[in-house]
Design an enzyme around this catalytic site. Structure first.
Site, PDB file in Angstrom:
ATOM      1  N   LYS A 252       0.836  -1.208   0.000  1.00 41.70           N
ATOM      2  CA  LYS A 252       0.000   0.000   0.000  1.00 41.70           C
ATOM      3  C   LYS A 252       0.870   1.256   0.000  1.00 41.70           C
ATOM      4  O   LYS A 252       2.067   1.202   0.261  1.00 41.70           O
ATOM      5  CB  LYS A 252      -0.960  -0.040   1.190  1.00 41.70           C
ATOM      6  CG  LYS A 252      -2.067  -1.069   0.941  1.00 41.70           C
ATOM      7  CD  LYS A 252      -3.165  -1.024   1.966  1.00 41.70           C
ATOM      8  CE  LYS A 252      -4.250  -2.048   1.590  1.00 41.70           C
ATOM      9  NZ  LYS A 252      -5.223  -2.255   2.651  1.00 41.70           N
ATOM     10  N   ARG A 286      -3.054 -10.046   5.312  1.00 42.82           N
ATOM     11  CA  ARG A 286      -3.461 -10.160   3.901  1.00 42.82           C
ATOM     12  C   ARG A 286      -2.305  -9.638   3.052  1.00 42.82           C
ATOM     13  O   ARG A 286      -1.958  -8.455   3.161  1.00 42.82           O
ATOM     14  CB  ARG A 286      -4.744  -9.335   3.689  1.00 42.82           C
ATOM     15  CG  ARG A 286      -5.315  -9.422   2.300  1.00 42.82           C
ATOM     16  CD  ARG A 286      -6.599  -8.600   2.208  1.00 42.82           C
ATOM     17  NE  ARG A 286      -7.179  -8.702   0.882  1.00 42.82           N
ATOM     18  CZ  ARG A 286      -6.826  -7.931  -0.154  1.00 42.82           C
ATOM     19  NH1 ARG A 286      -5.913  -7.021  -0.003  1.00 42.82           N
ATOM     20  NH2 ARG A 286      -7.409  -8.094  -1.324  1.00 42.82           N
TER      21      ARG A 286
HETATM   22  C1  9MG Z   1      -9.754  -5.894  -0.541  1.00 44.50           C
HETATM   23  N1  9MG Z   1      -8.791  -5.290   0.366  1.00 44.50           N
HETATM   24  C2  9MG Z   1      -7.795  -4.438   0.044  1.00 44.50           C
HETATM   25  N2  9MG Z   1      -7.136  -4.074   1.143  1.00 44.50           N
HETATM   26  C3  9MG Z   1      -7.725  -4.710   2.188  1.00 44.50           C
HETATM   27  C4  9MG Z   1      -7.519  -4.737   3.564  1.00 44.50           C
HETATM   28  O1  9MG Z   1      -6.577  -3.994   4.140  1.00 44.50           O
HETATM   29  N3  9MG Z   1      -8.310  -5.506   4.326  1.00 44.50           N
HETATM   30  C5  9MG Z   1      -9.300  -6.238   3.765  1.00 44.50           C
HETATM   31  N4  9MG Z   1     -10.059  -6.994   4.587  1.00 44.50           N
HETATM   32  N5  9MG Z   1      -9.560  -6.239   2.449  1.00 44.50           N
HETATM   33  C6  9MG Z   1      -8.781  -5.495   1.684  1.00 44.50           C
END
Ligand code: 9MG
Length: 307
Positions: A252, A286
């Protein structure tokens, strides 16, 4: 610090961020469709959710995985690399991304769900559309990851029956405009109160506690300073709500701003962020870079067990 509801932001644990505490959860597992994933207790180790974007302009893979074959070989690689959950997304959530129709999202996601449903790993689908939720659950998905935190009552209704897990994420604004001017009085308190309220609504809609996880929503209507504050206080956030926490920082812009690196050079920063998130109370991270994150977490997990 007093919050709107009069409740104080909890004091930081005396031993500071990075000192792992076993989460206090009512259950040691997250019920995730066909799977029960350990989120506390002796069997717990941080779980790795691998990102499988099936969008033509996916966030950081330049659209390389928009074809079914490429998506499946990416998933196969993630499985070989030790992924715990595969998160399939058919709509880009990067800041400024235009929305797609439910039909287009289904066209992208359904073949992947059908092809992977017997891959031996839980399948999560990242969607904010109730129609897509219903269709992917009927096709065998185990988890719904809704960046809108199931604010649409039709979304809650779509997931209330059955035993899929749900991820309730905080977002300020909409993906198209959320990074224009994010503002908070007390970001910790606002995210906590939102998540608490959404968890209560989910439970009132009949979703049992063992199916719910929460997510502060890094980068979703938040500046670097907001993200860092949430990351530093993340363990307190998890413990204030008492549900497993999922953290997504991979590649990010906060990683870019902290490292000065473009998106294609953010792997090391992202692995570092996943490690910090796990040390600060995340049960699930994630990520794009599964192999590297799995290795980093193994090292930390071994050290924490040796204590
Ligand atoms: C789809 N998506 C993109 N970034 C995310 C994040 O930080 N958390 C979750 N749950 N989904 C995300």
């Amino acid at each position: 610090m007093l919050t709107r509801g009069g409740e104080r932001s909890p004091p930081r644990f005396a031993d500071g961020p990075g000192t792992f505490r076993m989460p206090e959860l009512s259950r040691n597992y997250l019920q995730c469709g066909r799977f029960r994933l350990p989120v506390s207790g002796d069997a717990f180790r941080p779980l790795v959710m691998g990102i499988l974007n099936v969008t033509p302009d996916s966030f950081s893979d330049g659209g390389r995985f928009d074809g079914l074959e490429l998506a499946l070989s990416h998933a196969e690689q993630m499985i070989a690399d030790g992924v715990d959950i595969v998160d399939i997304g058919g709509e880009s959530t990067r800041p400024g991304a235009p929305p797609v129709s439910a039909e287009e999202e289904l066209r992208r996601v359904m073949p992947v769900v059908y092809a992977l449903r017997d891959c031996g790993k839980p399948l999560s689908v990242d969607t904010r559309r109730p129609l897509v939720m219903r269709e992917v659950l009927a096709a065998g998905a185990d988890m719904i990851n809704d960046i809108e935190g199931f604010r649409d009552p039709a979304s809650l209704a779509a997931v209330s029956d059955g035993d899929c897990a749900i991820c309730i994420m905080h977002m300020q604004g909409e993906p198209q405009s959320m990074q224009q001017a994010p503002q908070y009085g007390d970001v910790f308190a606002e995210v906590r109160d939102f998540l608490r309220e959404r968890v209560a609504r989910a439970q009132a809609a009949g979703i049992s506690a063992d199916r719910i996880c929460i997510d502060p929503g890094y980068g979703f209507g938040k500046t670097v300073a907001h993200n860092l504050k949430l990351l530093a206080w993340q363990q307190e956030l998890q413990q204030a709500i008492g549900f497993p926490l999922l953290a997504g920082l991979s590649r990010k812009s906060t990683i870019g701003q902290l490292t000065g690196k473009p998106v294609e050079q953010r792997m090391a920063g992202s692995v570092g962020a996943a490690l910090v998130a796990a040390m600060n109370g995340a049960q699930i991270v994630r990520v794009h870079d599964v192999a590297e994150t799995v290795d980093a977490l193994k090292v930390w997990d071994a050290a924490r067990r040796a204590r």
